[in-house]
Design a protein around this motif. Structure first.
Motif, PDB file in Angstrom:
ATOM      1  N   ASN A   1      23.442  28.390  74.647  1.00 11.40           N
ATOM      2  CA  ASN A   1      22.105  27.950  75.050  1.00 11.40           C
ATOM      3  C   ASN A   1      21.778  28.293  76.496  1.00 11.40           C
ATOM      4  N   GLU A   2      22.369  29.363  76.981  1.00 10.05           N
ATOM      5  CA  GLU A   2      22.044  29.874  78.301  1.00 10.05           C
ATOM      6  C   GLU A   2      21.132  31.081  78.123  1.00 10.05           C
ATOM      7  N   SER A   3      20.478  31.476  79.179  1.00  8.14           N
ATOM      8  CA  SER A   3      19.564  32.608  79.110  1.00  8.14           C
ATOM      9  C   SER A   3      20.297  33.875  79.559  1.00  8.14           C
ATOM     10  N   PRO A   4      20.631  34.752  78.624  1.00  8.05           N
ATOM     11  CA  PRO A   4      21.407  35.942  78.970  1.00  8.05           C
ATOM     12  C   PRO A   4      20.584  37.132  79.450  1.00  8.05           C
ATOM     13  N   GLY A   5      19.271  37.003  79.485  1.00  8.00           N
ATOM     14  CA  GLY A   5      18.446  38.155  79.830  1.00  8.00           C
ATOM     15  C   GLY A   5      18.205  39.026  78.610  1.00  8.00           C
ATOM     16  N   ALA A   6      17.767  40.225  78.859  1.00 10.52           N
ATOM     17  CA  ALA A   6      17.458  41.147  77.757  1.00 10.52           C
ATOM     18  C   ALA A   6      18.751  41.587  77.067  1.00 10.52           C
ATOM     19  N   PRO A   7      18.737  41.637  75.736  1.00  9.04           N
ATOM     20  CA  PRO A   7      19.941  42.069  75.019  1.00  9.04           C
ATOM     21  C   PRO A   7      20.141  43.572  75.148  1.00  9.04           C
ATOM     22  N   PRO A   8      21.392  44.010  75.047  1.00 10.44           N
ATOM     23  CA  PRO A   8      21.647  45.454  75.052  1.00 10.44           C
ATOM     24  C   PRO A   8      21.073  46.088  73.791  1.00 10.44           C
ATOM     25  N   ASP A   9      20.797  47.364  73.884  1.00  4.03           N
ATOM     26  CA  ASP A   9      20.217  48.101  72.766  1.00  4.03           C
ATOM     27  C   ASP A   9      21.292  49.015  72.185  1.00  4.03           C
ATOM     28  N   CYS A  10      21.939  48.565  71.124  1.00  2.87           N
ATOM     29  CA  CYS A  10      23.058  49.307  70.531  1.00  2.87           C
ATOM     30  C   CYS A  10      22.658  50.562  69.751  1.00  2.87           C
TER      31      CYS A  10
ATOM     32  N   LYS B   1      31.122  49.999  75.151  1.00  5.35           N
ATOM     33  CA  LYS B   1      30.473  49.205  76.203  1.00  5.35           C
ATOM     34  C   LYS B   1      29.246  48.475  75.669  1.00  5.35           C
ATOM     35  N   GLU B   2      28.450  49.146  74.852  1.00  8.27           N
ATOM     36  CA  GLU B   2      27.269  48.484  74.273  1.00  8.27           C
ATOM     37  C   GLU B   2      27.688  47.323  73.379  1.00  8.27           C
ATOM     38  N   GLY B   3      28.723  47.539  72.580  1.00  7.56           N
ATOM     39  CA  GLY B   3      29.220  46.466  71.719  1.00  7.56           C
ATOM     40  C   GLY B   3      29.741  45.287  72.529  1.00  7.56           C
ATOM     41  N   ALA B   4      30.490  45.577  73.600  1.00  2.50           N
ATOM     42  CA  ALA B   4      31.028  44.507  74.451  1.00  2.50           C
ATOM     43  C   ALA B   4      29.889  43.756  75.144  1.00  2.50           C
ATOM     44  N   GLN B   5      28.883  44.483  75.616  1.00  7.04           N
ATOM     45  CA  GLN B   5      27.736  43.825  76.260  1.00  7.04           C
ATOM     46  C   GLN B   5      26.974  42.963  75.260  1.00  7.04           C
TER      47      GLN B   5
ATOM     48  N   ASN C   1      30.660  54.704  75.422  1.00  9.11           N
ATOM     49  CA  ASN C   1      29.317  54.129  75.453  1.00  9.11           C
ATOM     50  C   ASN C   1      29.122  53.124  74.313  1.00  9.11           C
ATOM     51  N   VAL C   2      29.580  53.462  73.124  1.00  4.41           N
ATOM     52  CA  VAL C   2      29.478  52.545  71.980  1.00  4.41           C
ATOM     53  C   VAL C   2      30.304  51.283  72.247  1.00  4.41           C
TER      54      VAL C   2
ATOM     55  N   PHE D   1      34.989  54.737  62.927  1.00  2.00           N
ATOM     56  CA  PHE D   1      34.131  54.023  61.981  1.00  2.00           C
ATOM     57  C   PHE D   1      34.222  52.509  62.142  1.00  2.00           C
ATOM     58  N   ASN D   2      35.385  51.997  62.517  1.00  2.00           N
ATOM     59  CA  ASN D   2      35.462  50.557  62.778  1.00  2.00           C
ATOM     60  C   ASN D   2      34.741  50.190  64.073  1.00  2.00           C
ATOM     61  N   LEU D   3      34.862  51.016  65.102  1.00  2.00           N
ATOM     62  CA  LEU D   3      34.142  50.760  66.357  1.00  2.00           C
ATOM     63  C   LEU D   3      32.640  50.768  66.125  1.00  2.00           C
ATOM     64  N   ARG D   4      32.171  51.749  65.399  1.00  2.00           N
ATOM     65  CA  ARG D   4      30.725  51.827  65.165  1.00  2.00           C
ATOM     66  C   ARG D   4      30.250  50.669  64.286  1.00  2.00           C
ATOM     67  N   THR D   5      31.058  50.248  63.328  1.00  2.00           N
ATOM     68  CA  THR D   5      30.677  49.123  62.482  1.00  2.00           C
ATOM     69  C   THR D   5      30.684  47.817  63.276  1.00  2.00           C
ATOM     70  N   VAL D   6      31.673  47.626  64.134  1.00  2.00           N
ATOM     71  CA  VAL D   6      31.704  46.438  64.992  1.00  2.00           C
ATOM     72  C   VAL D   6      30.437  46.385  65.842  1.00  2.00           C
ATOM     73  N   THR D   7      30.086  47.488  66.456  1.00  2.00           N
ATOM     74  CA  THR D   7      28.898  47.527  67.317  1.00  2.00           C
ATOM     75  C   THR D   7      27.626  47.304  66.507  1.00  2.00           C
TER      76      THR D   7
END
Length: 177
Positions: free
Chosen positions: A106-115, A91-95, A88-89, A151-157
């Motif tokens: 400068n495109e409209s990506p919609g609502a940002p993910p909530d990490c 996927k949220e980071g990738a999104q 889940n972390v 810890f690196n995954l969570r820091t990246v996200t």
């Protein structure tokens, strides 16, 4: 990268061209930022672009550290205890990275993910895992790799989430000006 590792499909040879492209992109971005700063006067977004570049540089370092952790996890099983949360972390980071890339074009990506919710759930599961002391059944090296990965995954996200927030704030400020 993290998702591929969690699925057992990580291939270091596929990552090398991406590492090279990342280094080159960061170098070009730094050159552009340096050119912007050398222009006469002050660009209205210079400060926010500088802050974004610094976060991107930090993100690059953590991505490389995450890649190093993933490279030796092939036979590890300890991370599977948190696999749904790690997935889940990741996927949220990738999104969030996809959202940023779209927005920066400068495109409209919609609502940002909530990490933050994914991070909070993973942190709670991690604390529970630590309290259970289930790591005693695994070797020290595997536990260290897990820690580096987690810890690196969570820091990246977290960094990507902060970058999303920065871009949104800068966009709102520019719209209000």
């Amino acid at each position: 990268m993290a998702e591929a590792a969690l699925q057992g499909k990580y291939e270091a040879s596929a990552i090398e061209p991406l590492r090279t492209a990342l280094r080159e992109s960061m170098r070009k971005s730094q050159d552009l930022l340096r050119d912007l700063k050398s222009e006469p006067g002050r660009h209205p977004r210079e400060e926010s672009l500088s802050a974004l570049w610094l976060r991107a540089e930090s993100l690059r370092e953590y991505l490389l550290a995450l890649d190093n952790a993933v490279r030796d996890m092939g036979q590890d099983t300890f991370y599977r205890k948190l696999e749904p949360h790690l997935d889940n972390v990741a996927k949220e980071g990738a999104q969030a990275l996809d959202w940023l890339a779209t927005r920066l074009r400068n495109e409209s990506p919609g609502a940002p993910p909530d990490c933050p919710p994914a991070l909070a759930e993973a942190d709670a599961a991690y604390r529970q895992l630590r309290a259970s002391r289930s790591g005693v059944d695994h070797g020290d090296d595997e536990i260290l790799r897990f820690g580096a990965f987690y810890f690196n995954l969570r820091t990246v996200t977290r960094i990507v989430g902060l970058m999303v927030d920065s871009v949104q704030t800068a966009s709102q400020s520019a719209a209000e000006a």
